[in-house]
Design a protein around this motif. Structure first.
Motif, mmCIF file in Angstrom:
data_model
loop_
_atom_site.group_PDB
_atom_site.id
_atom_site.type_symbol
_atom_site.label_atom_id
_atom_site.label_comp_id
_atom_site.label_asym_id
_atom_site.label_seq_id
_atom_site.Cartn_x
_atom_site.Cartn_y
_atom_site.Cartn_z
ATOM 1 N N GLY A 150 0.817 -1.209 0.000
ATOM 2 C CA GLY A 150 0.000 0.000 0.000
ATOM 3 C C GLY A 150 0.850 1.258 0.000
ATOM 4 O O GLY A 150 1.940 1.285 0.550
ATOM 5 N N GLU A 151 0.355 2.280 -0.634
ATOM 6 C CA GLU A 151 1.058 3.565 -0.680
ATOM 7 C C GLU A 151 0.372 4.544 0.260
ATOM 8 O O GLU A 151 -0.367 5.422 -0.158
ATOM 9 C CB GLU A 151 1.067 4.111 -2.113
ATOM 10 N N VAL A 152 0.588 4.379 1.550
ATOM 11 C CA VAL A 152 0.001 5.257 2.560
ATOM 12 C C VAL A 152 1.111 5.832 3.422
ATOM 13 O O VAL A 152 2.190 5.256 3.526
ATOM 14 C CB VAL A 152 -1.019 4.501 3.455
ATOM 15 N N SER A 153 0.825 6.961 4.032
ATOM 16 C CA SER A 153 1.782 7.546 4.967
ATOM 17 C C SER A 153 1.273 7.322 6.386
ATOM 18 O O SER A 153 0.101 7.034 6.613
ATOM 19 C CB SER A 153 1.954 9.046 4.689
ATOM 20 N N PHE A 154 2.165 7.479 7.340
ATOM 21 C CA PHE A 154 1.792 7.282 8.736
ATOM 22 C C PHE A 154 0.765 8.325 9.172
ATOM 23 O O PHE A 154 -0.143 8.041 9.947
ATOM 24 C CB PHE A 154 3.033 7.327 9.622
ATOM 25 N N GLY A 155 0.882 9.541 8.645
ATOM 26 C CA GLY A 155 -0.083 10.593 8.953
ATOM 27 C C GLY A 155 -1.483 10.256 8.473
ATOM 28 O O GLY A 155 -2.477 10.556 9.139
ATOM 29 N N GLN A 156 -1.558 9.624 7.303
ATOM 30 C CA GLN A 156 -2.867 9.205 6.795
ATOM 31 C C GLN A 156 -3.503 8.163 7.701
ATOM 32 O O GLN A 156 -4.689 8.229 8.004
ATOM 33 C CB GLN A 156 -2.733 8.637 5.384
ATOM 34 N N VAL A 157 -2.712 7.207 8.145
ATOM 35 C CA VAL A 157 -3.243 6.147 9.011
ATOM 36 C C VAL A 157 -3.672 6.731 10.355
ATOM 37 O O VAL A 157 -4.747 6.408 10.869
ATOM 38 C CB VAL A 157 -2.193 5.026 9.198
#
Length: 173
Positions: A133-140
């Motif tokens: 997945g292409e997610v950032s920690f801030g998004q999570v």
């Protein structure tokens, strides 16, 4: 025994003589420590409000809360805004509010709820990255933090409707 003590004349430099520096100032300047005496002037341009300094946008947080509580595109709310534009302060406020509601009177457990939120989000972030997945920690952090909003709305509602067995069972389901 008799005698006199002669004291030398002492002059205090109170700023009236601008051509002579006090001894300490001269001493520090000669030794290369004159920078200790420099005073920075406050620029009114550089002083920002605290919310701007901490990058807290209350309008954006309010919009995201409305998007989470009413996820209907027909009302003009963008459901993807929480994921596309992550922030930290909104989810932190939501998690703090959730912890205050869920553990009424036991403030020492608030740190555990925040720790679970941060490390649980880290676990989900790592799992998402391992799975491609292409997610950032801030998004999570943002998505999991804002996802507690429906629980915050339902908790006081269940306290009021708790006496009505049929209605409270329907809401819990």
């Amino acid at each position: 025994l008799s005698g006199t003590i002669s004291a030398p004349d002492i002059k205090l430099n109170m700023g009236s003589e601008s051509n002579k520096d006090p001894y300490a100032t001269t001493f520090l300047r000669q030794r290369g420590y004159g920078w200790l005496l420099e005073v920075e002037e406050d620029d009114s341009e550089e002083s920002k409000p605290l919310l701007e300094e901490l990058d807290i946008d209350l309008k954006d947080i309010y919009y995201k809360i409305r998007c989470v509580l009413m996820p209907m595109p027909s009302l003009g709310y963008n459901r993807q805004v929480v994921r596309d534009n992550p922030d930290f302060w909104g989810p932190l406020a939501v998690v703090l509010l959730f912890s205050m509601i869920s553990i009424y009177g036991q403030f020492r457990v608030v740190s555990w709820i925040i720790t679970i939120w941060i490390f649980g989000s880290l676990t989900i972030f790592l799992l998402a990255r391992v799975l491609g997945g292409e997610v950032s920690f801030g998004q999570v952090l943002g998505v999991i933090g804002y996802s507690l909003l429906p629980l915050i709305v339902i908790a006081p509602l269940l306290l009021v409707i708790g006496g009505f067995e049929v209605v409270s069972t329907l809401i819990k389901v």
